[in-house]
Structures are given as structure tokens and as C-alpha cells.
Design an enzyme around this catalytic site. Structure first.
Site, PDB file in Angstrom:
ATOM      1  N   TRP A   1       0.872  -1.194   0.000  1.00  0.00           N
ATOM      2  CA  TRP A   1       0.000   0.000   0.000  1.00  0.00           C
ATOM      3  C   TRP A   1       0.903   1.237   0.000  1.00  0.00           C
ATOM      4  O   TRP A   1       1.834   1.332   0.799  1.00  0.00           O
ATOM      5  CB  TRP A   1      -0.879  -0.048   1.246  1.00  0.00           C
ATOM      6  CG  TRP A   1      -1.813   1.117   1.397  1.00  0.00           C
ATOM      7  CD1 TRP A   1      -2.643   1.631   0.446  1.00  0.00           C
ATOM      8  CD2 TRP A   1      -2.024   1.894   2.583  1.00  0.00           C
ATOM      9  NE1 TRP A   1      -3.358   2.681   0.968  1.00  0.00           N
ATOM     10  CE2 TRP A   1      -3.000   2.862   2.276  1.00  0.00           C
ATOM     11  CE3 TRP A   1      -1.491   1.869   3.875  1.00  0.00           C
ATOM     12  CZ2 TRP A   1      -3.457   3.792   3.203  1.00  0.00           C
ATOM     13  CZ3 TRP A   1      -1.951   2.789   4.796  1.00  0.00           C
ATOM     14  CH2 TRP A   1      -2.917   3.742   4.462  1.00  0.00           C
TER      15      TRP A   1
ATOM     16  N   ASP B   1      -0.743  -5.488   9.412  1.00  0.00           N
ATOM     17  CA  ASP B   1      -1.732  -4.509   8.984  1.00  0.00           C
ATOM     18  C   ASP B   1      -2.968  -5.299   8.582  1.00  0.00           C
ATOM     19  O   ASP B   1      -2.961  -6.028   7.590  1.00  0.00           O
ATOM     20  CB  ASP B   1      -1.183  -3.715   7.788  1.00  0.00           C
ATOM     21  CG  ASP B   1      -2.169  -2.645   7.330  1.00  0.00           C
ATOM     22  OD1 ASP B   1      -3.316  -2.628   7.817  1.00  0.00           O
ATOM     23  OD2 ASP B   1      -1.786  -1.825   6.459  1.00  0.00           O
TER      24      ASP B   1
ATOM     25  N   LYS C   1     -13.343  -0.956   5.880  1.00  0.00           N
ATOM     26  CA  LYS C   1     -13.893  -1.803   4.826  1.00  0.00           C
ATOM     27  C   LYS C   1     -14.900  -2.816   5.353  1.00  0.00           C
ATOM     28  O   LYS C   1     -15.999  -2.921   4.833  1.00  0.00           O
ATOM     29  CB  LYS C   1     -12.752  -2.514   4.073  1.00  0.00           C
ATOM     30  CG  LYS C   1     -12.181  -1.747   2.912  1.00  0.00           C
ATOM     31  CD  LYS C   1     -11.384  -0.516   3.275  1.00  0.00           C
ATOM     32  CE  LYS C   1     -10.041  -0.856   3.875  1.00  0.00           C
ATOM     33  NZ  LYS C   1      -9.168   0.324   4.069  1.00  0.00           N
TER      34      LYS C   1
HETATM   35  N1  PLA Z   1      -3.683  -0.588   5.187  1.00  0.00           N
HETATM   36  C1  PLA Z   1      -3.963  -1.032   3.959  1.00  0.00           C
HETATM   37  C2  PLA Z   1      -3.253  -2.238   3.453  1.00  0.00           C
HETATM   38  C3  PLA Z   1      -4.905  -0.363   3.171  1.00  0.00           C
HETATM   39  O1  PLA Z   1      -5.166  -0.825   1.949  1.00  0.00           O
HETATM   40  C4  PLA Z   1      -5.561   0.768   3.678  1.00  0.00           C
HETATM   41  C5  PLA Z   1      -6.563   1.526   2.860  1.00  0.00           C
HETATM   42  C6  PLA Z   1      -5.245   1.178   4.976  1.00  0.00           C
HETATM   43  C7  PLA Z   1      -4.302   0.472   5.700  1.00  0.00           C
HETATM   44  C8  PLA Z   1      -5.850   2.372   5.636  1.00  0.00           C
HETATM   45  O2  PLA Z   1      -7.198   2.343   5.754  1.00  0.00           O
HETATM   46  P1  PLA Z   1      -8.000   3.279   6.753  1.00  0.00           P
HETATM   47  O3  PLA Z   1      -7.046   4.235   7.359  1.00  0.00           O
HETATM   48  O4  PLA Z   1      -9.020   3.929   5.931  1.00  0.00           O
HETATM   49  O5  PLA Z   1      -8.545   2.323   7.747  1.00  0.00           O
HETATM   50  N2  PLA Z   1      -6.384   1.516   1.480  1.00  0.00           N
HETATM   51  C9  PLA Z   1      -7.373   2.091   0.547  1.00  0.00           C
HETATM   52  C10 PLA Z   1      -7.649   3.545   0.830  1.00  0.00           C
HETATM   53  C11 PLA Z   1      -8.675   1.338   0.634  1.00  0.00           C
HETATM   54  C12 PLA Z   1      -6.484   4.450   0.949  1.00  0.00           C
HETATM   55  O6  PLA Z   1      -5.523   4.378   0.159  1.00  0.00           O
HETATM   56  O7  PLA Z   1      -6.526   5.271   1.889  1.00  0.00           O
HETATM   57  C13 PLA Z   1      -6.803   1.913  -0.871  1.00  0.00           C
HETATM   58  O8  PLA Z   1      -7.505   2.253  -1.826  1.00  0.00           O
HETATM   59  O9  PLA Z   1      -5.693   1.360  -1.006  1.00  0.00           O
END
Ligand code: PLA
Length: 474
Positions: A203, A284, A320
Site C-alpha cells: 500500500w 496490517d 472496509k
Molecule cells: N492498510 C492497507 C493495506 C490499506 O489498503 C488501507 C486503505 C489502509 C491500511 C488504511 O485504511 P483506513 O485508514 O481507511 O482504515 N487503502 C485504501 C484507501 C482502501 C487508501 O488508500 O486510503 C486503498 O484504496 O488502497
């Protein structure tokens, strides 16, 4: 503001700047200046660029100031690029095409393409509203106690030894991101090894969160683009050569962006490697329930590490799996060897949180607690969660079939093999921008698409776009 008016204001700002300029270099504020005079003086110093710093001449003031930087202490600030994930939504919102499709951010959509508020969340919220004894007082620094207890049970299992022995401290944080950040900062302050290994790819926010928390970020091999699967050999080699004590970031399930998870046997080997090298696992868990549709199954990796009695850290998100994205509900758990250590760790977590945001918001955590404490609501949640996971899996099959029907060149079986919210398509950056330009389909530049943003009515449009991209763009 009309032009004449803005001109007047600019002229006034310019003349005030000139006065302050002279003030500093001539009749500057005396040592008995009031705090507000000192602030003004400091502001004036910022306003004056070196080239104009001694502009009080015999003939009066002669500062040269252009209209574009009039008055701002921030005129040197460069425009930053949009976020690679959230910026996709910004671009999508600007597109007026009726066929536009946002497959960028991982946010669940219904078959009608609409955001979903779970029924069970609506019910819990109604309960909260009906309860007139509820107030809006601050939560403690560590958040809602009941939420913390129930979140720990959800990820570790109700009978987990770490909960039974009080060896885990759980604190409510601002969703998954906030939990990662607080955990990272705690480690920087109190853990002897400041290196964290993150998978490649991962991510996009991970390296930024951990770097700003004060850790030094290194990477380990994870995904093999040739096989479109796990580079298990590379992963073990890299962890084997990590310095003793290094922190290892692991995606608990539904790896983002690849959708590739280790098998249970592979997790067991990873666990053995991590424990034998004395590395510190940091999970995570942003997608519990989204990978398989089953909350316990998706927590298996974490539970294997807790079962061996060793220590670990978990960042949990309810964005989610409960659809609480904007409510920012999450938890950070630190599993320790003893209850005494866990208590001390919690006391230090408070010192990280208090100056950062003082204490977390009450509404989202109250929704989660209401659902997790009540057997009927909990069961209803698992059904709704499974329905979301199943719809995503069905989208995978529909997209795979649509590409097969079009004889689209290439092997697309990874679409149905990968799990979780995303498909890591293998489309390159040129193909992605072609699809955005010609088909108004928005996705991240690495070729990741959010399957949760797709519906039966948009699959054919996406399949047409992918087909055109791979046949026309190299
Ligand atoms: N960790 C991972 C692996 C994630 O994909 C995301 C969110 C988070 C943490 C953080 O989520 P939160 O803080 O909203 O609980 N990833 C998303 C959104 C869904 C983003 O980038 O913020 C994504 O599209 O990858």
C-alpha cells in the site's frame, strides 16, 4: 472579490510591508515590544526576501514587490502532486462523462454503483440515537474501553491466550492509518531496532507513514510479476538477511495491491523465520472478512503468531469490513510477554496519542461496539460482510469471462486467483492512461483495480477497455 477591490487590498498589504520593512531596519521594535509586536516583527522578517532586505533609502522606501507574491509568507510553497490513490478520485470527480468509472480507491459499491451503509450499521446508529443517556464527552486517550476489548477478540479470537492473560494492550486509533502511525511512533521511541521491512509492492502510504513515524524503511521481495504470484523464495531470503530485531510489516490478509496471500503452510514458514531471527511482526489488518468472507479465516495469520507466545503488533481497520470509512475507526494492539509489560506499553501509547490528537472520536467506535457486543447484530453483520465479499468474487468471474469472450490476448486467470478488494491486472502505466483517456476508467497507475467498484452493468465497459489497451498499447 472584484479586481478593483483586490487591487486596493494588495496596495494596502504592500504599504504595510514597506512600513514593517523600515521598522525592522530602522526604528525596529524595542525589547519591551508586546508579544503581538514581536509576532508582527517575525512575520515581517519572513515577508522580506534577501534582495529587498535593506530597502530604506534616503529618498524613501523602494521595495520591489511583484503582484504574484503579494503578502504571502507561503509564496515559496511548491504545488504537491495529488496522492497516488486518493488523487484518482479527484480526477474522476472532474470528468463529466456519463460512462466514467472509478476503480481507484478501495471503497465498496453496490450493484447500482452506490456507496453502501450496512443495515446493521444503520440499526446500531438508531440504537445510539435513541439512547438519551448518551453524551458527547471526551473519550479517554486510549478510546472506548469496550470497543478495544471487542476489537481484540475479533482479531485474536474470543479464547485467545493473549486476552486471557491480559498480555495485550489495545488502543482505539484513527482507522488503520492512524493505528499504523501510532504503532510506528511507539516503536521509534521504545524499540531498540528502528528498521521496518515492507513488502514490494505494498500500500503506497506504508513507506510514508513509517518514515514520518521515525522508522527507517527497507523492503523485502513479495510479488513475482512473471508468475503473478508470491515470490516466496525471495521473501524468505530477504527476511533471513534482515538484521536481528528488525520490524516486519505483514498484510494479515488480502494483500494490497496484489491480492496475493501466502498459503497457511507458507505463513508457517514465515512465522518460523521471523521467530528464529528475532524479528518483530507488525500486522496490517485492513481487510478482515473481505478476503474469504469469513472473519476467523482472515485472522488466521495473526493468530498463528499469537499462538506461539511471541510478541507482535496489529493495526486493525473497520473502514472496509463495516463500511465505516469516513468514521475513522480502528485499533492498535500490542501483544506482549506479560500483563505487566502490556500495562507499561499502554501508558507510553498514551504519551504518543495525547499530543497527536488527544483522544479518538466516539461515534464510529460506539457503532462497532454495539455490533460486536450483540449476538444478533453480530450475526447480521457477518451475513452482510459475506455478501460484500461474494459480490467481489462474482465480479472477478464476470470480468474474467468477459475477457475470455473477447479473446483478449494474455492469461487473465490471476483475476480469479487473487483475493480481496483488488486485482493487480499487470496493465502498465501507458495502458492505464489510455483506458482513462479513451474509456473514462480511473485506476491507480500501477494497474490495480478495485473490484469492489465494479458491477454487472460496468463489466463489459471495463473488458472493452482492457481489450483495447492490450491490443493497441504496448
Ligand atoms: N492498510 C492497507 C493495506 C490499506 O489498503 C488501507 C486503505 C489502509 C491500511 C488504511 O485504511 P483506513 O485508514 O481507511 O482504515 N487503502 C485504501 C484507501 C482502501 C487508501 O488508500 O486510503 C486503498 O484504496 O488502497
Amino acid at each position: 472579490m472584484n479586481k478593483a477591490c483586490s487591487g486596493q487590498i494588495s496596495a494596502r498589504v504592500v504599504s504595510e510591508r514597506k512600513e514593517m520593512n523600515c521598522g525592522i531596519h530602522g526604528v525596529s521594535f524595542s525589547s519591551s515590544a508586546t508579544p503581538s509586536e514581536r509576532r508582527l516583527s517575525a512575520l515581517a522578517r519572513h515577508l522580506i526576501s534577501p534582495s529587498e532586505s535593506c530597502s530604506c533609502s534616503a529618498s524613501g522606501v523602494s521595495a520591489s514587490i511583484t503582484s504574484s507574491d503579494v503578502g504571502s509568507v507561503f509564496s515559496h510553497v511548491a504545488r504537491a502532486p495529488e496522492d497516488p490513490i486518493l488523487g484518482v478520485t479527484v480526477a474522476y470527480n472532474k470528468d463529466s462523462s456519463p460512462v466514467k468509472l472509478n476503480l481507484g480507491v478501495g471503497a465498496y459499491r453496490t450493484e447500482e454503483g452506490k456507496p453502501l451503509v450496512l443495515n446493521v450499521v444503520r440499526k446500531a446508529e438508531q440504537q445510539l440515537v435513541n439512547n438519551r443517556s448518551r453524551v458527547k464527552e471526551y473519550l479517554p486517550i486510549v478510546g472506548l474501553a469496550e470497543f478495544n476489548k471487542l476489537s481484540a477478540k475479533l482479531i485474536f479470537g474470543v479464547d485467545s491466550p493473549c486476552i486471557r492473560d491480559n498480555r495485550v494492550t489495545t488502543v482505539q486509533c484513527l482507522s488503520g492509518t492512524g493505528s499504523l502511525r501510532v504503532g510506528g511512533e511507539f516503536l521509534t521511541r521504545h524499540y531498540h531496532q528502528r528498521i521496518i521491512y515492507i513488502p514490494v509492492p505494498t500500500w503506497g502510504n506504508h513507506p510514508k507513514v513509517f518514515t514520518l513515524a521515525g522508522l527507517s524503511v527497507k523492503s523485502y521481495r513479495y510479488y513475482d510479476p512473471i508468475t503473478r504470484g508470491l515470490d516466496f523464495k525471495g521473501l524468505l531470503e530477504d527476511l533471513d538477511s534482515a538484521p536481528s530485531g528488525a520490524i516486519v510489516l505483514l498484510h494479515a490478509c488480502a494483500h494490497n495491491p496484489t491480492g496475493v496471500d501466502p498459503s497457511i503452510q507458507q505463513w508457517e514458514q514465515i512465522r518460523q523465520m521471523i521467530r528464529s531471527k528475532g524479528l518483530l511482526p507488525f500486522f496490517d489488518s485492513a481487510y478482515q472478512g473481505f478476503a474469504s468472507g469469513n472473519l476467523d479465516k482472515d485472522a488466521q495469520s495473526v493468530r498463528m503468531f499469537v499462538a506461539d507466545g511471541g510478541e507482535c503488533i496489529v493495526a486493525q481497520s473497520f473502514a472496509k469490513n463495516m463500511g465505516l470509512y469516513g468514521e475513522r475507526v480502528g485499533a492498535l494492539s500490542i501483544v506482549c510477554k506479560t500483563a505487566d509489560v502490556a500495562g507499561k506499553v499502554e501508558s507510553q501509547l498514551k504519551l504518543v496519542i495525547r499530543p497527536m490528537y488527544s483522544n479518538p472520536p466516539i461515534h464510529g467506535a460506539s457503532i462497532v461496539a454495539a455490533i460486536l457486543r450483540d449476538r444478533t447484530l453480530y450475526d447480521e453483520w457477518t451475513i452482510e460482510l459475506k455478501a460484500m465479499a461474494d459480490r467481489i468474487i462474482s465480479m472477478r468471474h464476470q470480468l474474467f469471462n468477459a475477457l475470455r469472450d473477447r479473446d483478449t490476448p494474455g492469461d487473465w486467470s490471476h483475476i480469479i486467483k487473487q483475493i480481496g478488494m483488488f486485482t493487480f491486472t499487470g496493465l502498465n502505466v501507458r495502458q492505464v492512461s489510455f483506458m482513462t483517456r479513451e474509456y473514462h476508467i480511473y485506476m491507480t497507475a500501477d494497474g490495480r483495480i478495485s473490484m469492489a467498484g465494479l458491477s454487472s452493468s460496468t463489466v463489459s465497459h471495463l473488458a472493452d477497455a482492457i481489450h483495447a489497451a492490450v491490443t493497441h498499447v504496448a
